[in-house]
Design a protein around this motif. Structure first.
Motif, PDB file in Angstrom:
ATOM      1  N   VAL A 132      68.638  43.133  25.036  1.00  0.00           N
ATOM      2  CA  VAL A 132      69.492  42.262  25.861  1.00  0.00           C
ATOM      3  C   VAL A 132      68.801  40.931  26.124  1.00  0.00           C
ATOM      4  O   VAL A 132      69.411  39.858  26.022  1.00  0.00           O
ATOM      5  CB  VAL A 132      69.858  42.963  27.182  1.00  0.00           C
ATOM      6  CG1 VAL A 132      70.492  41.972  28.157  1.00  0.00           C
ATOM      7  CG2 VAL A 132      70.817  44.115  26.921  1.00  0.00           C
ATOM      8  N   CYS A 158      72.357  50.432  21.285  1.00  0.00           N
ATOM      9  CA  CYS A 158      71.256  49.645  20.712  1.00  0.00           C
ATOM     10  C   CYS A 158      71.645  49.079  19.351  1.00  0.00           C
ATOM     11  O   CYS A 158      71.267  47.954  19.008  1.00  0.00           O
ATOM     12  CB  CYS A 158      69.998  50.497  20.598  1.00  0.00           C
ATOM     13  SG  CYS A 158      69.176  50.811  22.170  1.00  0.00           S
ATOM     14  N   LEU A 198      73.689  46.014  19.952  1.00  0.00           N
ATOM     15  CA  LEU A 198      72.848  44.888  20.373  1.00  0.00           C
ATOM     16  C   LEU A 198      72.059  44.310  19.203  1.00  0.00           C
ATOM     17  O   LEU A 198      71.932  43.084  19.067  1.00  0.00           O
ATOM     18  CB  LEU A 198      71.900  45.337  21.485  1.00  0.00           C
ATOM     19  CG  LEU A 198      72.552  45.669  22.834  1.00  0.00           C
ATOM     20  CD1 LEU A 198      71.532  46.300  23.780  1.00  0.00           C
ATOM     21  CD2 LEU A 198      73.144  44.401  23.461  1.00  0.00           C
TER      22      LEU A 198
END
Length: 345
Positions: free
Chosen positions: A32, A294, A297
């Motif tokens: 992030v 994940c 991301l």
């Protein structure tokens, strides 16, 4: 007293108890932060250059002389890049988890090629611009149906699904080349630009479409996150504990190909993101299967950086994001093949 393995914490939410692994949480937090930094960098670099502090002030609504550049010109494209990468990351995770094969992704098993063929036919046939995305979506879904039907003959066996996808992908790519060669040169160039995957000229409309797609898929993705827990089991074991492995694989694969077809219809073939993102995420968290969040991301980070590199490396000439992701994905695919061969030997 419950004793947990190292690296895990028991979280109590009222009567419910949840075991949280530290590494996925840490990896997600780092991703992030990296994604936020990449977004700020994408909004900052360009002509004119905007200092990161001014970018943050503009995004916060304080008001700066660069509001037009940051909010209206660059932000839509950066948000779209993040959305494209996130959807591809999710799609790749679902397909690879179903096939149990790190080489499986929408651009390997034919979904991207089906969308590309339909878009090429529409672009070279004089169709209105508004029909290109629907045609590409229909083509991607049609290719997915063919692959699923071929793979279902043996309960959607992993090796059969991948082989069917590769065969369909090769055939569709050949047909696409035939259509382009027979078309008017100008239309052929337009089709080629679409096929390499570019974010140029796109923005809030496409980003909103993908955002709505993700929101619509949230209930399905919540189910998928739970269903993936049993994807590593063989069929006999899964049936022994009351699961329906074939129906589960079909549902996961359908969700993955639908997401991949939707994003490809909007921005073209941004290759290898769906291949690379799940495996990078899996290595970050050291898990048996790629984690959905994940992977999303990682995919978002890859496309944001690829689009930024495409805009700035050869400025004022802009390279499509798909060219940069293919340049990254090609060597990575070779690495996976070599690594797999060493394991076999």
């Amino acid at each position: 007293m419950t004793v947990l393995p190292a690296g895990r914490t028991l979280v109590r939410l009222g009567p419910a108890r949840l075991v949280v692994r530290h590494r996925p949480v840490l990896a997600g937090a780092v991703l992030v932060v990296l994604l936020a930094a990449a977004v700020v960098l994408g909004l900052s670099l360009g002509t004119p250059y905007v200092a990161p502090a001014d970018v943050l002030r503009s995004l916060s609504g304080v008001g700066t002389p660069y509001d037009l550049v940051v909010r209206d010109l660059r932000l839509p494209r950066v948000v779209l890049a993040a959305a494209v990468g996130a959807v591809f990351g999710v799609a790749g995770t679902l397909i690879q988890s179903v096939t149990r094969n790190p080489l499986a992704s929408p651009d390997v098993v034919g979904i991207t090629q089906g969308a590309g063929l339909a878009a090429t036919v529409a672009l070279t046939g004089g169709a209105a611009a508004a029909l290109i995305a629907p045609a590409a979506l229909a083509g991607g879904l049609a290719a997915a149906v063919v692959v699923l039907v071929l793979g279902l003959r043996h309960g959607l066996a992993a090796h059969r699904f991948v082989l069917a996808g590769v065969a369909v992908a090769v055939a569709l790519r050949a047909l696409t080349e035939v259509v382009m060669l027979a078309a008017d040169p100008v239309d052929g160039i337009r089709a080629q630009l679409w096929l390499v995957g570019t974010l140029a000229g796109k923005g809030w409309r496409e980003a909103a479409y993908l955002g709505v797609t993700l929101l619509a898929l949230v209930p399905v993705l919540l189910w998928a996150g739970w269903a993936l827990n049993g994807s590593a089991l063989d069929d006999d074991t899964a049936r022994g504990i009351g699961l329906r492995p074939v129906a589960r694989r079909v549902g996961l694969a359908t969700t993955g190909v639908l997401a991949a077809a939707m994003v490809t219809a909007q921005v073209g073939a941004v290759d290898f993101v769906a291949l690379v993102a799940p495996q990078v995420a899996r290595r970050l968290v050291r898990a048996e299967r790629p984690p959905l969040l994940c992977a999303a991301l990682v995919g978002a980070l890859l496309v944001v950086l690829a689009d930024l590199a495409g805009r700035r490396l050869f400025a004022p000439t802009q390279l499509p994001a798909g060219v940069l992701t293919a340049a990254l994905g090609g060597p990575y695919l070779i690495y996976l093949l070599v690594r797999g061969r060493r394991k076999v030997c």
